[in-house]
Write a protein that holds these residues in place. Structure first.
Motif, mmCIF file in Angstrom:
data_model
loop_
_atom_site.group_PDB
_atom_site.id
_atom_site.type_symbol
_atom_site.label_atom_id
_atom_site.label_comp_id
_atom_site.label_asym_id
_atom_site.label_seq_id
_atom_site.Cartn_x
_atom_site.Cartn_y
_atom_site.Cartn_z
ATOM 1 N N TYR A 1 -8.772 -3.961 9.138
ATOM 2 C CA TYR A 1 -8.198 -3.977 7.794
ATOM 3 C C TYR A 1 -7.984 -2.571 7.206
ATOM 4 O O TYR A 1 -6.890 -2.216 6.770
ATOM 5 C CB TYR A 1 -9.095 -4.830 6.882
ATOM 6 N N GLU A 2 -9.044 -1.752 7.238
ATOM 7 C CA GLU A 2 -8.939 -0.403 6.636
ATOM 8 C C GLU A 2 -7.897 0.449 7.343
ATOM 9 O O GLU A 2 -7.073 1.116 6.720
ATOM 10 C CB GLU A 2 -10.288 0.308 6.708
ATOM 11 N N GLU B 1 -5.377 -0.546 9.115
ATOM 12 C CA GLU B 1 -4.028 -1.066 8.884
ATOM 13 C C GLU B 1 -3.512 -0.679 7.498
ATOM 14 O O GLU B 1 -2.361 -0.251 7.359
ATOM 15 C CB GLU B 1 -3.994 -2.591 9.067
ATOM 16 N N SER B 2 -4.362 -0.791 6.473
ATOM 17 C CA SER B 2 -3.849 -0.450 5.134
ATOM 18 C C SER B 2 -3.600 1.059 5.020
ATOM 19 O O SER B 2 -2.654 1.484 4.360
ATOM 20 C CB SER B 2 -4.753 -0.972 4.017
ATOM 21 N N GLU B 3 -4.408 1.841 5.690
ATOM 22 C CA GLU B 3 -4.199 3.295 5.714
ATOM 23 C C GLU B 3 -2.854 3.641 6.375
ATOM 24 O O GLU B 3 -2.060 4.408 5.841
ATOM 25 C CB GLU B 3 -5.348 3.931 6.510
ATOM 26 N N GLU C 1 -0.333 1.676 6.764
ATOM 27 C CA GLU C 1 0.741 1.120 5.946
ATOM 28 C C GLU C 1 1.053 2.062 4.782
ATOM 29 O O GLU C 1 2.208 2.408 4.535
ATOM 30 C CB GLU C 1 0.316 -0.252 5.419
ATOM 31 N N ALA C 2 -0.011 2.514 4.108
ATOM 32 C CA ALA C 2 0.153 3.398 2.948
ATOM 33 C C ALA C 2 0.834 4.703 3.353
ATOM 34 O O ALA C 2 1.602 5.292 2.586
ATOM 35 C CB ALA C 2 -1.212 3.688 2.327
ATOM 36 N N LEU D 1 1.206 1.147 13.131
ATOM 37 C CA LEU D 1 0.735 -0.099 12.521
ATOM 38 C C LEU D 1 1.083 -1.285 13.426
ATOM 39 O O LEU D 1 0.251 -2.147 13.702
ATOM 40 C CB LEU D 1 1.375 -0.267 11.144
#
Ligand code: G1P
Length: 292
Positions: free
Chosen positions: A72-73, A75-77, A79-80, A87
């Motif tokens: 999760y972390e 992937e969001s990193e 993505e951001a 990703l």
């Protein structure tokens, strides 16, 4: 005939041949170029049409579970930061239609025992077993090794095990089969024995780490005693199966790297690095420049 839906990955081994690298890390997570060994095996099973992956794990194997889980972390990193390609790469490890199940093998009692730990997860159906130490590559442009075996299974309707010829002084490292020719690249198995001495080996045809097995094998493993090395051997379970059912040995098209040994691991690293789309070309020039 049942489709092959489940692949079993025995990954509880201690990996002592790779100490100290495997002191705190599972040997199946050692990378060949940029992918851990276990991922090569899982991708092979997925490409062969299998969607349920069962890992027979042990202590210190948590990173295998994490590897095929959502990060999760991370992937969001990614993505951001707009790192879309990376990703996608991370997400591709756990496709939505792939199920992973983990079961612990509490004691290292042998490969037969490891496979037996997955019995209740195989739905009474035939299943595949992949040993991640054996990194298998099909021929360029052709089906991978497990896919070839699934195709053979679909024609034959019985257990299929992958074999290759080895030098006589190597037979003591493998399960060895003998039988009668029964179609292209196929033998109907009459004998199978785990790690025989060269004098006792019925042939030089060695079992590589890919199997498609009838569910009946579990009954035989449960009944049998300790085999070679004082362990419960999968090979002995297959030997038991021979009395009741046909088993075929399939000489696969492709190449096997024995990544359970340092030499095989290094060979795989070099050859897969040479094929790698990103580094292959420059690595080839580098190797050529070495004064060997
Ligand atoms: C296992 C099997 C053996 C097989 C080999 C293939 O042995 O017991 O029959 O030939 O894998 O790699 P291991 O390598 O765990 O000693």
């Amino acid at each position: 005939m049942n489709k092959i839906n489940t692949a079993v990955f025995p990954v509880a081994g201690l990996g002592t041949r790779f100490l100290p690298a495997t002191k705190a890390n599972p040997k199946e997570m050692l990378p060949i170029v940029d992918k851990p060994l276990i991922q090569y095996a899982v991708e092979e099973a997925y490409e062969a049409g299998i969607r349920h992956m069962v890992f027979v794990t042990g202590r210190n194997k948590r990173s295998i579970e994490d590897h095929f889980d959502t990060a999760y972390e991370l992937e969001s990193e990614l993505e951001a930061n707009g790192k879309t390609a990376m990703l996608e790469l991370v997400r591709s490890l756990a496709p939505a239609d792939m199920d992973c199940t983990y079961v612990r093998q509490a004691r290292a009692l042998g490969l037969g025992h490891a496979v037996l730990c997955a019995e209740h997860l195989t739905n009474g159906e035939p299943f595949a077993v992949l040993l991640a130490d054996d990194l298998m590559q099909g021929e360029a442009g052709g089906p991978n090794v497990l896919k070839q075996m699934v195709q053979a299974y679909e024609r034959l309707g019985n257990s299929v095990i992958a074999v290759q010829e080895v030098p006589l002084d190597h037979v003591k490292r493998y399960g060895i089969v003998a039988g009668v020719a029964d179609g292209e690249r196929l033998l109907k198995v009459q004998h199978i024995v785990e790690k025989p001495s060269p004098e006792k080996a019925p042939s030089r045809l060695a079992v590589a780490g890919r199997y498609i097995l009838s569910h009946a094998v579990f009954g035989h493993i449960r009944k049998q005693g300790k085999g070679a090395g004082g362990e419960l051997q999968l090979t002995d379970g297959i030997a038991g199966l021979l009395a009741d059912e046909a088993v075929h040995a399939y000489t696969y098209l492709g190449k096997r790297y024995d990544c359970g040994s340092k030499e095989g691991f290094l060979e795989a690293t070099i050859e897969l690095a040479l094929q790698h789309p990103e580094v292959g070309e420059s690595f080839r020039s580098y190797l050529k420049s070495l004064q060997l």
